[in-house]
Motif scaffolding. Structure first.
Motif, mmCIF file in Angstrom:
data_model
loop_
_atom_site.group_PDB
_atom_site.id
_atom_site.type_symbol
_atom_site.label_atom_id
_atom_site.label_comp_id
_atom_site.label_asym_id
_atom_site.label_seq_id
_atom_site.Cartn_x
_atom_site.Cartn_y
_atom_site.Cartn_z
ATOM 1 N N TYR A 88 0.852 -1.197 0.000
ATOM 2 C CA TYR A 88 0.000 0.000 0.000
ATOM 3 C C TYR A 88 0.887 1.247 0.000
ATOM 4 N N PRO A 89 1.753 1.380 -1.010
ATOM 5 C CA PRO A 89 2.791 2.420 -0.959
ATOM 6 C C PRO A 89 2.262 3.845 -0.924
ATOM 7 N N SER A 90 1.156 4.115 -1.606
ATOM 8 C CA SER A 90 0.686 5.504 -1.645
ATOM 9 C C SER A 90 0.110 5.949 -0.302
ATOM 10 N N GLY A 91 -0.445 5.004 0.485
ATOM 11 C CA GLY A 91 -0.898 5.369 1.834
ATOM 12 C C GLY A 91 0.265 5.829 2.688
ATOM 13 N N TYR A 92 1.372 5.087 2.617
ATOM 14 C CA TYR A 92 2.569 5.481 3.361
ATOM 15 C C TYR A 92 3.162 6.772 2.793
ATOM 16 N N ALA A 93 3.054 6.955 1.477
ATOM 17 C CA ALA A 93 3.600 8.175 0.860
ATOM 18 C C ALA A 93 2.860 9.415 1.349
ATOM 19 N N LEU A 94 1.534 9.343 1.422
ATOM 20 C CA LEU A 94 0.771 10.502 1.896
ATOM 21 C C LEU A 94 1.057 10.774 3.368
ATOM 22 N N LYS A 95 1.211 9.711 4.151
ATOM 23 C CA LYS A 95 1.568 9.879 5.560
ATOM 24 C C LYS A 95 2.937 10.547 5.687
ATOM 25 N N ASP A 96 3.904 10.101 4.880
ATOM 26 C CA ASP A 96 5.237 10.714 4.893
ATOM 27 C C ASP A 96 5.176 12.178 4.469
ATOM 28 N N LEU A 97 4.352 12.472 3.468
ATOM 29 C CA LEU A 97 4.225 13.852 2.999
ATOM 30 C C LEU A 97 3.713 14.757 4.109
ATOM 31 N N HIS A 98 2.673 14.333 4.803
ATOM 32 C CA HIS A 98 2.133 15.145 5.903
ATOM 33 C C HIS A 98 3.192 15.385 6.974
ATOM 34 N N TRP A 99 3.934 14.322 7.328
ATOM 35 C CA TRP A 99 4.910 14.437 8.404
ATOM 36 C C TRP A 99 6.104 15.291 7.981
ATOM 37 N N MET A 100 6.625 15.062 6.784
ATOM 38 C CA MET A 100 7.825 15.781 6.351
ATOM 39 C C MET A 100 7.534 17.252 6.083
ATOM 40 N N ALA A 101 6.355 17.546 5.568
ATOM 41 C CA ALA A 101 6.007 18.948 5.341
ATOM 42 C C ALA A 101 5.907 19.691 6.673
ATOM 43 N N ARG A 102 5.380 19.004 7.696
ATOM 44 C CA ARG A 102 5.312 19.629 9.020
ATOM 45 C C ARG A 102 6.706 19.825 9.601
ATOM 46 N N GLU A 103 7.590 18.835 9.406
ATOM 47 C CA GLU A 103 8.959 18.948 9.904
ATOM 48 C C GLU A 103 9.716 20.085 9.230
ATOM 49 N N ASN A 104 9.348 20.383 7.984
ATOM 50 C CA ASN A 104 10.012 21.462 7.240
ATOM 51 C C ASN A 104 9.271 22.778 7.369
ATOM 52 N N ASN A 105 8.315 22.821 8.309
ATOM 53 C CA ASN A 105 7.590 24.067 8.638
ATOM 54 C C ASN A 105 6.887 24.672 7.439
ATOM 55 N N SER A 106 6.279 23.828 6.627
ATOM 56 C CA SER A 106 5.478 24.326 5.508
ATOM 57 C C SER A 106 4.106 24.716 6.041
ATOM 58 N N SER A 107 3.861 26.016 6.174
ATOM 59 C CA SER A 107 2.638 26.491 6.826
ATOM 60 C C SER A 107 1.597 27.016 5.844
ATOM 61 N N LYS A 108 2.009 27.295 4.616
ATOM 62 C CA LYS A 108 1.036 27.821 3.654
ATOM 63 C C LYS A 108 0.070 26.719 3.231
ATOM 64 N N ASP A 109 -1.012 27.119 2.558
ATOM 65 C CA ASP A 109 -1.988 26.147 2.094
ATOM 66 C C ASP A 109 -1.327 25.162 1.126
ATOM 67 N N GLN A 110 -1.612 23.899 1.348
ATOM 68 C CA GLN A 110 -1.014 22.843 0.537
ATOM 69 C C GLN A 110 -2.084 22.248 -0.375
#
Length: 505
Positions: free
Chosen positions: A379-401
């Motif tokens: 189920y690679p895309s489920g893990y990919a979306l989870k990684d995207l949410h986590w990594m964007a938060r770690e990189n302080n992406s605050s604007k609308d995504q």
């Protein structure tokens, strides 16, 4: 403070385990699969999205996912409504606690698993009543050592919803309530899976030949139940689809009359017997054949189930989930054989068969572990979306995504339950976009099966299961993976270009 004596408490505990110990065992394994592999595939997408929409959009049907992405054939909302109803108190508590929406996916799958396993319990109680406690114990042991039954029982497939009614039908069949058996199978056929008529026919014929039912009473029972089920599904699904509709008739027309199901692949006539059943039953497969020789009472039940698989084998498109409803009776036959081997384990040649049986159960458990590990990586895309949410938060992406999910990703692990709240403002599943056209869109991120897309930087790759490889040594079976889903960032955003992402191979 409790004044109850320890002896009384121990007695109550032993009685509880005696009545519900097997349920706890099977439920624990099914729950483990839910928590380890929460994401869903395209086959489950309709019911998953429907449950999400019922729970989160409620009466705003115009916002439901199925109106924008209806799928190849329509499906009934009845199963999704039932699971959502039982899940709603838990979902409400999660909403109050402000928990991520993904937790709701755990909840609906756990509720579905409880429903299916409760119907399996009803069947198992009848097994105990007729064949005894030992047969019940081996029935549970064989089921626990298999992978597919407990892995799929929490997955919102039409086949699984139908299998709950099939389990009830089996239980009523063993109980001698013949007309209730027919009603359950008719409901499963009319509402959830039209191909259950291939099981209804052989079982109905067996009931007639054994004089368990009369022809005239059976006709009246079938007609009245059919009309009631058609009326129910048309009433519910016409409202939900906003169009006059009997979903399973549409499925029947598409798969059987037009024979369009073969567009999704075909297999040889013998595939269910030489591939699907061996994988699903494992050690129970040869044991079930032995059970037919050792216990004559099981013949009247197994023969209609075998006829069901034979009839289904004529359809060119084949999948294991299509015949998952046949597994309980194969396990029952296998449990009878296992009980006979166990009771004669100290006699002559029987002890060698008993040792072979124990060894085959250990091998079955090992095969189930391997299949679980493969499914975990599937189920690679489920893990990919989870990684995207986590990594964007770690990189302080605050604007609308704004995230675009391509067709491959939507089919391999992503559902509406995987979406987050702000700053994740929009998730797009727009289809038909060529890789050269993405640069003209304003997507912040892409989840895509392609590693290179003009105008976007590849930020991260998520591996998925590729194939097995057998080797000499330990472990004897290797699971090979390769990059399946790629996370891309829009190169117009400087914070993405200079963020700390793992990169792609």
């Amino acid at each position: 403070m409790s004044t109850e004596k320890p002896e009384a408490m121990n007695y109550k505990s032993s009685k509880f385990l005696q009545h519900y110990g097997w349920d706890l065992l099977l439920g624990s394994i099914a729950a483990f699969y839910v928590f380890m592999v929460p994401y869903t595939k395209v086959e489950e997408s309709f019911n998953v999205q429907a449950m999400h929409d019922v729970l989160y959009h409620r009466l705003h049907i115009e916002r439901y996912d199925h109106l924008e992405f209806p799928g190849v054939v329509p499906r009934t909302f009845i199963g999704a409504l039932l699971v959502s109803l039982f899940s709603s108190p838990v979902i409400l508590a999660m909403h109050i606690l402000n928990l991520p929406k993904l937790y709701s996916l755990f909840a609906v799958r756990m509720v579905l698993g409880c429903i299916i396993l409760s119907t399996l319990r009803f069947f198992r109680v009848q097994v105990r009543r007729i064949f005894g406690y030992q047969v019940e114990a081996f029935f549970v042991t064989l089921t626990a050592c298999q992978f597919h039954m407990l892995f799929y029982c929490t997955r919102p497939l039409p086949n699984i919803l139908a299998s709950g009614l099939v389990n009830l039908a089996y239980g009523f069949w063993l109980k001698g309530h013949s007309y209730q058996t027919l009603r359950c199978l008719i409901f499963a056929t009319i509402v959830f899976r039209c191909d259950m008529v291939l099981l209804l026919g052989p079982i109905g014929l067996e009931l007639l030949l054994s004089k368990s039912i009369s022809l005239w009473e059976a006709i009246k029972c079938c007609i009245s139940t059919t009309l009631l089920c058609i009326g129910l599904t048309i009433l519910v699904d016409t409202v939900m689809w906003q169009n006059f509709l009997w979903p399973e008739f549409e499925v029947f027309w598409f798969n059987s009359i037009l024979n369009r199901s073969s567009e999704w692949g075909t297999h040889a006539f013998h595939w269910y017997f030489t591939s699907a059943l061996p994988r699903a039953l494992l050690a129970a497969y040869p044991l079930s054949m032995l059970g037919l020789l050792l216990e004559r009472r099981i013949l009247r039940y197994i023969l209609p189930v075998l006829s069901f698989i034979l009839l289904y084998s004529k359809l060119p498109h084949k999948e294991l989930r299509f015949i998952i409803g046949a597994i309980p009776f194969f396990n029952l036959s296998a449990a009878i054989a296992a009980t006979r081997l166990y009771n004669n384990r100290k006699k002559g040649v029987w002890k060698w068969f008993y040792f072979v049986m124990i060894g085959s159960l250990v091998v079955s458990l090992g095969c189930s572990i391997v299949m679980f590990l493969a499914s975990y990586e599937n189920y690679p895309s489920g893990y990919a979306l989870k990684d995207l949410h986590w990594m964007a938060r770690e990189n302080n992406s605050s604007k609308d995504q704004w995230v675009h999910i391509d067709t491959f990703s939507a089919m391999n692990g992503i559902s509406r339950f995987c979406e987050n709240n702000l700053p994740w403002s929009r998730y797009s599943k727009e289809e038909g976009i060529a890789t050269t056209e993405y640069r003209h869109k304003n997507f912040t991120y892409l989840l895509n099966e392609h590693s290179n897309i003009d105008g976007f930087k590849c930020l991260h790759a998520v591996d998925g299961f590729s194939r097995f490889r057998i080797q000499i040594g330990f472990p004897p079976i290797l699971l090979l993976k390769e990059p399946r889903v790629f996370i891309h960032g829009n190169m117009n955003y400087q914070d993405i270009l200079h963020s700390n992402w793992p990169g792609c191979p």
